[in-house]
Write an enzyme that holds these catalytic residues in place. Sequence first.
Site, PDB file in Angstrom:
ATOM      1  N   TYR A  87      10.682   7.242 -40.233  1.00 55.43           N
ATOM      2  CA  TYR A  87       9.690   7.523 -40.315  1.00 55.43           C
ATOM      3  C   TYR A  87       8.412   6.145 -39.402  1.00 55.43           C
ATOM      4  O   TYR A  87       9.694   6.100 -38.758  1.00 55.43           O
ATOM      5  CB  TYR A  87       9.670   6.067 -42.033  1.00 55.43           C
ATOM      6  CG  TYR A  87      10.386   5.122 -42.007  1.00 55.43           C
ATOM      7  CD1 TYR A  87      12.088   5.438 -42.686  1.00 55.43           C
ATOM      8  CD2 TYR A  87       9.855   3.726 -41.788  1.00 55.43           C
ATOM      9  CE1 TYR A  87      12.398   3.988 -42.056  1.00 55.43           C
ATOM     10  CE2 TYR A  87      10.868   2.991 -41.770  1.00 55.43           C
ATOM     11  CZ  TYR A  87      11.826   3.146 -41.701  1.00 55.43           C
ATOM     12  OH  TYR A  87      12.850   2.020 -41.907  1.00 55.43           O
ATOM     13  N   THR A 126      11.877  -5.676 -42.829  1.00 65.99           N
ATOM     14  CA  THR A 126      13.382  -6.422 -43.583  1.00 65.99           C
ATOM     15  C   THR A 126      13.845  -7.119 -41.711  1.00 65.99           C
ATOM     16  O   THR A 126      14.643  -7.306 -41.991  1.00 65.99           O
ATOM     17  CB  THR A 126      14.235  -5.242 -44.136  1.00 65.99           C
ATOM     18  OG1 THR A 126      14.037  -4.345 -43.239  1.00 65.99           O
ATOM     19  CG2 THR A 126      13.320  -4.829 -45.301  1.00 65.99           C
ATOM     20  N   ASP A 127      13.656  -6.304 -40.921  1.00 59.99           N
ATOM     21  CA  ASP A 127      14.012  -6.497 -39.865  1.00 59.99           C
ATOM     22  C   ASP A 127      14.207  -8.547 -39.649  1.00 59.99           C
ATOM     23  O   ASP A 127      15.033  -9.015 -39.296  1.00 59.99           O
ATOM     24  CB  ASP A 127      13.543  -6.435 -38.388  1.00 59.99           C
ATOM     25  CG  ASP A 127      14.089  -4.620 -38.606  1.00 59.99           C
ATOM     26  OD1 ASP A 127      14.825  -4.059 -39.430  1.00 59.99           O
ATOM     27  OD2 ASP A 127      14.013  -4.082 -37.358  1.00 59.99           O
ATOM     28  N   THR A 148       8.867  -1.555 -44.119  1.00 62.47           N
ATOM     29  CA  THR A 148       8.684  -0.176 -44.125  1.00 62.47           C
ATOM     30  C   THR A 148       8.384   0.203 -45.623  1.00 62.47           C
ATOM     31  O   THR A 148       7.586   1.392 -46.108  1.00 62.47           O
ATOM     32  CB  THR A 148      10.401   0.156 -44.209  1.00 62.47           C
ATOM     33  OG1 THR A 148      10.909  -0.194 -42.382  1.00 62.47           O
ATOM     34  CG2 THR A 148      10.559   1.618 -44.655  1.00 62.47           C
ATOM     35  N   SER A 193       8.375  -5.093 -38.830  1.00 59.80           N
ATOM     36  CA  SER A 193       8.428  -6.680 -38.085  1.00 59.80           C
ATOM     37  C   SER A 193       9.375  -7.259 -37.165  1.00 59.80           C
ATOM     38  O   SER A 193       9.684  -8.111 -36.676  1.00 59.80           O
ATOM     39  CB  SER A 193       9.630  -7.220 -39.170  1.00 59.80           C
ATOM     40  OG  SER A 193      10.531  -6.707 -39.537  1.00 59.80           O
ATOM     41  N   GLU A 216      37.242 -27.054 -31.985  1.00 60.15           N
ATOM     42  CA  GLU A 216      37.387 -26.870 -30.464  1.00 60.15           C
ATOM     43  C   GLU A 216      36.054 -26.923 -29.884  1.00 60.15           C
ATOM     44  O   GLU A 216      36.927 -25.418 -28.232  1.00 60.15           O
ATOM     45  CB  GLU A 216      37.385 -24.801 -30.355  1.00 60.15           C
ATOM     46  CG  GLU A 216      38.916 -23.928 -31.896  1.00 60.15           C
ATOM     47  CD  GLU A 216      39.229 -22.588 -31.069  1.00 60.15           C
ATOM     48  OE1 GLU A 216      38.652 -22.332 -32.224  1.00 60.15           O
ATOM     49  OE2 GLU A 216      39.789 -22.681 -30.194  1.00 60.15           O
ATOM     50  N   LYS A 244      19.911  -9.815 -43.507  1.00 56.96           N
ATOM     51  CA  LYS A 244      19.796  -8.690 -43.061  1.00 56.96           C
ATOM     52  C   LYS A 244      21.226  -7.802 -42.590  1.00 56.96           C
ATOM     53  O   LYS A 244      21.527  -8.389 -41.311  1.00 56.96           O
ATOM     54  CB  LYS A 244      18.992  -7.938 -42.753  1.00 56.96           C
ATOM     55  CG  LYS A 244      18.951  -6.457 -42.522  1.00 56.96           C
ATOM     56  CD  LYS A 244      17.559  -5.526 -41.866  1.00 56.96           C
ATOM     57  CE  LYS A 244      17.404  -4.643 -41.999  1.00 56.96           C
ATOM     58  NZ  LYS A 244      16.161  -3.707 -41.447  1.00 56.96           N
TER      59      LYS A 244
HETATM   60  N1  LIG Z   1      13.033  -1.700 -43.406  1.00 56.46           N
HETATM   61  C1  LIG Z   1      11.998  -2.427 -42.583  1.00 56.46           C
HETATM   62  O1  LIG Z   1      11.112  -3.184 -42.746  1.00 56.46           O
HETATM   63  C2  LIG Z   1      12.642  -1.875 -40.909  1.00 56.46           C
HETATM   64  C3  LIG Z   1      11.469  -2.341 -40.235  1.00 56.46           C
HETATM   65  N2  LIG Z   1      11.357  -1.798 -39.161  1.00 56.46           N
HETATM   66  C4  LIG Z   1      10.603  -3.909 -40.381  1.00 56.46           C
HETATM   67  O2  LIG Z   1      12.063  -4.951 -40.174  1.00 56.46           O
HETATM   68  O3  LIG Z   1       9.482  -4.016 -40.479  1.00 56.46           O
END
Ligand SMILES: NC(=O)C[C@H](N)C(=O)O
Length: 329
Positions: A27, A93-94, A13, A60, A286, A166
Amino acid sequence: AKPHVVVLATGGTIAGAGASAANSATYAAAKVPVDKLLAGLPELANVAKVSGEQVFQIASESFTNDHLLKLGQRVSALAKQADVDGIVITHGTDTMEETAYFLNLTVHTNKPIVLVGSMRPGTALSADGALNLYSAVSVAASKDAGGKGVLITMNDEIQSGRDVHKHINIKTEAFKSQWGPLGMVVEGKNYWFRAPVKRHTTQSEFNIDDIKALPAVDIVYGYSNMNTTGIEAYGKAGVKALIHAGTGNGSVAAQAVESLKTLRGQGVQIIRSARVPDGFVLRNAEQPDDKYDWVVAHDLRPQKARILAMVALTKTNDSKELQRIFWEY
Ligand SMILES: NC(=O)C[C@H](N)C(=O)O
């Protein structure tokens, strides 16, 4: 002379674009090339001499083991260059947390390696990518960021690549570590509060330079009315280890135990993680791990446990050795 920081761009992103400034959540990721990202931030010249490379251009969620290996090899080669002082990786970020942990386990350098992304595309009002990237470059250019393992800078925080995940998918404060951030970066200055105690980078027994392939390791999720369809399917597919994201203490439903024991008997490693957000799985708590010869992932989330299991299995298939590795990394 200013430190030389190389920015390896992989997509995400932070390279995304939306139709209008009001589109903070709608986006397309992985559109803007690295030279455009850098050209949009002339302030970078105040903190470092920056050069950019476009390694991939993907969202990602679509990262594969091949991407991990290729990126790791490039980072390792650059870290060896005397004219490179730090490395920034722009990344979606994924799965950033998985890439960061993989590099933390396998790249032998004390130079700062900093992953960075954004939650909003650069086209959006109050986009977070520009300041995140500026902070990442300033951390990668700073000597005091060396030797702390692979780092992630998001939302003014400096997080350990091992601990961070995340936590929220829609806010700019998206990343959390169960044990807290290592520090903050504000206006290009680092404020440290903690340093990692788990083995990483130069202290790791694993080295990307020796890893040519990663074994198949997958994850099954525990829940009420759990069944064995997924477990048996992964067994048939030939996984080398299966991460079980169990309920509560990483517990296994009674109806799933036999199928896991069968896989173990076929040489598949069974690694108990937990589906709870801040899990803390202990041996024999457990579940009779000693009796079944299972491994516990301790505080590692399922997706992190998978990364460590893949790397560890490049060196050993001994469950006692695997458990040692899970305590140490
Ligand atoms: N905020 C992001 O980067 C989300 C995006 N789906 C990625 O992981 O590339």
